[in-house]
Design a protein around this motif. Structure first.
Motif, PDB file in Angstrom:
ATOM      1  N   MET A   1      -0.182  23.582  -7.109  1.00  0.00           N
ATOM      2  CA  MET A   1      -1.322  23.757  -6.202  1.00  0.00           C
ATOM      3  C   MET A   1      -0.890  23.417  -4.776  1.00  0.00           C
ATOM      4  N   PRO A   2      -1.725  23.727  -3.794  1.00  0.00           N
ATOM      5  CA  PRO A   2      -1.415  23.307  -2.418  1.00  0.00           C
ATOM      6  C   PRO A   2      -1.298  21.792  -2.313  1.00  0.00           C
ATOM      7  N   LEU A   3      -0.751  21.362  -1.218  1.00  0.00           N
ATOM      8  CA  LEU A   3      -0.478  19.950  -0.975  1.00  0.00           C
ATOM      9  C   LEU A   3      -1.674  19.063  -1.302  1.00  0.00           C
ATOM     10  N   LYS A   4      -1.386  17.983  -2.032  1.00  0.00           N
ATOM     11  CA  LYS A   4      -2.384  16.959  -2.327  1.00  0.00           C
ATOM     12  C   LYS A   4      -1.828  15.636  -1.810  1.00  0.00           C
ATOM     13  N   ILE A   5      -2.611  14.941  -1.011  1.00  0.00           N
ATOM     14  CA  ILE A   5      -2.252  13.600  -0.543  1.00  0.00           C
ATOM     15  C   ILE A   5      -3.039  12.612  -1.396  1.00  0.00           C
ATOM     16  N   ALA A   6      -2.325  11.715  -2.047  1.00  0.00           N
ATOM     17  CA  ALA A   6      -2.964  10.656  -2.834  1.00  0.00           C
ATOM     18  C   ALA A   6      -2.725   9.340  -2.100  1.00  0.00           C
ATOM     19  N   ASP A   7      -3.808   8.739  -1.617  1.00  0.00           N
ATOM     20  CA  ASP A   7      -3.668   7.480  -0.896  1.00  0.00           C
ATOM     21  C   ASP A   7      -4.485   6.396  -1.594  1.00  0.00           C
ATOM     22  N   ASN A   8      -4.687   5.302  -0.921  1.00  0.00           N
ATOM     23  CA  ASN A   8      -5.426   4.161  -1.486  1.00  0.00           C
ATOM     24  C   ASN A   8      -4.809   3.679  -2.790  1.00  0.00           C
ATOM     25  N   ALA A   9      -3.495   3.662  -2.834  1.00  0.00           N
ATOM     26  CA  ALA A   9      -2.778   3.194  -4.017  1.00  0.00           C
ATOM     27  C   ALA A   9      -1.913   2.004  -3.634  1.00  0.00           C
TER      28      ALA A   9
ATOM     29  N   PRO B   1       0.835  -1.213   0.000  1.00  0.00           N
ATOM     30  CA  PRO B   1       0.000   0.000   0.000  1.00  0.00           C
ATOM     31  C   PRO B   1       0.866   1.258   0.000  1.00  0.00           C
ATOM     32  N   LEU B   2       0.473   2.244  -0.825  1.00  0.00           N
ATOM     33  CA  LEU B   2       1.258   3.460  -1.014  1.00  0.00           C
ATOM     34  C   LEU B   2       0.424   4.709  -0.787  1.00  0.00           C
ATOM     35  N   LEU B   3       1.122   5.797  -0.492  1.00  0.00           N
ATOM     36  CA  LEU B   3       0.511   7.124  -0.534  1.00  0.00           C
ATOM     37  C   LEU B   3       1.579   8.097  -1.007  1.00  0.00           C
ATOM     38  N   MET B   4       1.144   9.223  -1.516  1.00  0.00           N
ATOM     39  CA  MET B   4       2.050  10.217  -2.071  1.00  0.00           C
ATOM     40  C   MET B   4       1.632  11.600  -1.588  1.00  0.00           C
ATOM     41  N   SER B   5       2.610  12.457  -1.332  1.00  0.00           N
ATOM     42  CA  SER B   5       2.314  13.855  -1.029  1.00  0.00           C
ATOM     43  C   SER B   5       3.061  14.715  -2.035  1.00  0.00           C
ATOM     44  N   GLY B   6       2.354  15.667  -2.630  1.00  0.00           N
ATOM     45  CA  GLY B   6       2.988  16.507  -3.632  1.00  0.00           C
ATOM     46  C   GLY B   6       2.136  17.694  -4.007  1.00  0.00           C
ATOM     47  N   TYR B   7       2.600  18.399  -5.014  1.00  0.00           N
ATOM     48  CA  TYR B   7       2.016  19.683  -5.408  1.00  0.00           C
ATOM     49  C   TYR B   7       1.753  19.715  -6.913  1.00  0.00           C
TER      50      TYR B   7
END
Length: 179
Positions: free
Chosen positions: A83-91, A73-79
């Motif tokens: 744009m402001p911080l976006k957390i992408a999870d459920n990957a 399971p992965l998550l990512m934090s980036g811009y």
């Protein structure tokens, strides 16, 4: 002229916080870098800042050279798109590239996410850097629309194992993350 900005994220009320001097840092030197355009699998830059970062605890780093398991399971934090911080999870990790330099994931990434930290979702260890991915938009005959893919569809998003950048940086400097 590059600045690194911490806390550029929306608050729970949907506004941006006031940034202070402790949120903005300049690059002093590029310690180590490798450009994907050379035909390699690697794409990163490790920077040394002009002053120590205050008020933050660095994320734990997974320095192991062992490949992760498919399904990790992965998550990512980036811009994306500045744009402001976006957390992408459920990957999750979908497949390993034969080179061993990177793996393919189903992260919800967009243009501008290149360089984003990719973390193991359970431990929150930094394990990779997003380096490239699928097209963000597709033309449907009348206009461009988001490229929506099933979790196992499209080509996926490539994540370089962070240990490559660490090994290179540790040949150039002594840092807490070096063995």
């Amino acid at each position: 002229d590059v600045r690194f900005v911490f806390d550029y994220a929306l608050t729970s009320s949907g506004s941006l916080p006031t940034l202070t001097q402790d949120d903005v840092y300049r690059c002093d030197t590029v310690v180590a870098e490798h450009d994907d355009r050379t035909g390699s699998d690697l794409d990163y830059a490790v920077m040394h800042l002009t002053r120590p970062v205050v008020g933050r605890t660095p994320a734990p780093i997974r320095a192991s050279t062992d490949a992760l398991g498919v399904g990790t399971p992965l998550l990512m934090s980036g811009y994306p798109w500045r744009m402001p911080l976006k957390i992408a999870d459920n990957a999750s990790l979908r497949a390993h590239h034969p080179s061993g330099g990177h793996f393919v994931s189903n992260l919800d990434a967009f243009e501008g996410n290149s360089g984003s930290g990719v973390f193991e979702a359970t431990s929150k260890d930094l394990l990779g850097i997003l380096v490239r991915g699928d097209d963000d938009f597709v033309f449907d005959g009348t206009c461009y629309r988001w490229n929506r893919c099933a979790d196992d569809g499209c080509r996926g998003e490539d994540v370089m194992y962070v240990h490559h950048a660490l090994q290179d940086a540790c040949t150039q400097m002594d840092a807490p993350f070096c063995p």
